[in-house]
Design a protein around this motif. Structure first.
Motif, short mmCIF file in Angstrom:
data_model
loop_
_atom_site.label_atom_id
_atom_site.label_comp_id
_atom_site.label_asym_id
_atom_site.label_seq_id
_atom_site.Cartn_x
_atom_site.Cartn_y
_atom_site.Cartn_z
N LEU A 73 0.82 -1.21 0.00
CA LEU A 73 0.00 0.00 0.00
C LEU A 73 0.86 1.26 0.00
N SER A 74 0.29 2.34 -0.51
CA SER A 74 0.95 3.64 -0.42
C SER A 74 -0.11 4.68 -0.08
N SER A 75 0.30 5.91 0.09
CA SER A 75 -0.62 6.98 0.49
C SER A 75 -1.77 7.16 -0.49
N SER A 80 -8.95 4.99 -1.91
CA SER A 80 -9.74 3.76 -2.06
C SER A 80 -10.20 3.21 -0.71
N LEU A 81 -9.32 3.26 0.28
CA LEU A 81 -9.70 2.80 1.62
C LEU A 81 -10.83 3.65 2.18
N THR A 134 -12.17 -6.02 -4.12
CA THR A 134 -11.57 -6.96 -5.06
C THR A 134 -10.17 -6.51 -5.47
N GLU A 135 -10.01 -5.21 -5.66
CA GLU A 135 -8.70 -4.67 -6.04
C GLU A 135 -7.66 -4.88 -4.95
N SER A 142 -10.68 -12.84 -5.45
CA SER A 142 -9.47 -12.06 -5.72
C SER A 142 -8.27 -12.63 -4.97
N ARG A 143 -8.49 -13.20 -3.77
CA ARG A 143 -7.39 -13.86 -3.07
C ARG A 143 -6.95 -15.11 -3.82
#
Length: 181
Positions: A73-75, A80-81, A134-135, A142-143
């Motif tokens: 993850l990045s900023s 999205s979160l 899903t992303e 997705s997993r």
């Protein structure tokens, strides 16, 4: 539908015909992007969140950390979160509305009923949540796709699927407790 881009370090073989130098450059860029995590832990710099959305946001973030997915993850993922957390909050609000007024409501005419508009809003919120989830690899399919496509066993072993399941159970339990109170 075309395949989604996969990080260089997870690719099997050289299906894209990248040179070693190009692969290394792409990998370095991915690592540099993942290092910028300031907004992830402090999303209030981007959004003013109500208490419930903030609770969902930190729950999802912790869930990703516990599953070993925080490193990718990045900023920029804060957006999205936040959208996922907001979708869950909207779903809660729609559930309250449906519980209060029922699945069907009277029309202006009075003698006919129509579906509660909150049903459609709830459906849209869940659709938004699941498309973003899903992303991030937060759905079973997705997993499974991640597991199938990953070439590094370290990455797969680092994802604790039990934590994801336990996290969902805790989320729904806390939501049910709040409804009862």
């Amino acid at each position: 539908m075309s395949r989604k881009h996969m990080p260089v370090h997870l690719r099997k073989g050289n299906k894209t015909s990248l040179t070693q130098e190009e692969k290394q450059k792409a990998k370095d860029q991915e690592i540099a992007m993942a290092k910028c995590k300031d907004a992830l832990d402090n999303p209030s710099v981007l959004y003013k969140m109500d208490a419930k959305t903030k609770q969902y946001y930190y729950f999802i973030l912790q869930w990703l950390k516990d599953a070993g997915l925080y490193s990718v993850l990045s900023s920029i993922d804060t957006i999205s979160l936040y959208q996922m957390a907001n979708a869950l909050y909207m779903t809660d609000e729609c559930d309250k509305e449906i519980k209060k007024y029922g699945m069907f409501i009277d029309t202006a005419v009075g003698s006919t009923k129509k579906p509660n508009p909150a049903l459609n809003e709830r459906r849209q919120s869940l659709k938004t949540f699941y498309s973003i989830a899903t992303e991030f690899g937060l759905t079973p399919s997705s997993r499974a796709a991640l597991a199938q496509n990953a070439s590094e066993s370290v990455f797969i072993e680092g994802i604790d699927l039990n934590v994801l399941t336990d996290g969902l159970d805790k989320l729904f339990e806390s939501a049910n407790e709040e409804e009862l109170n």
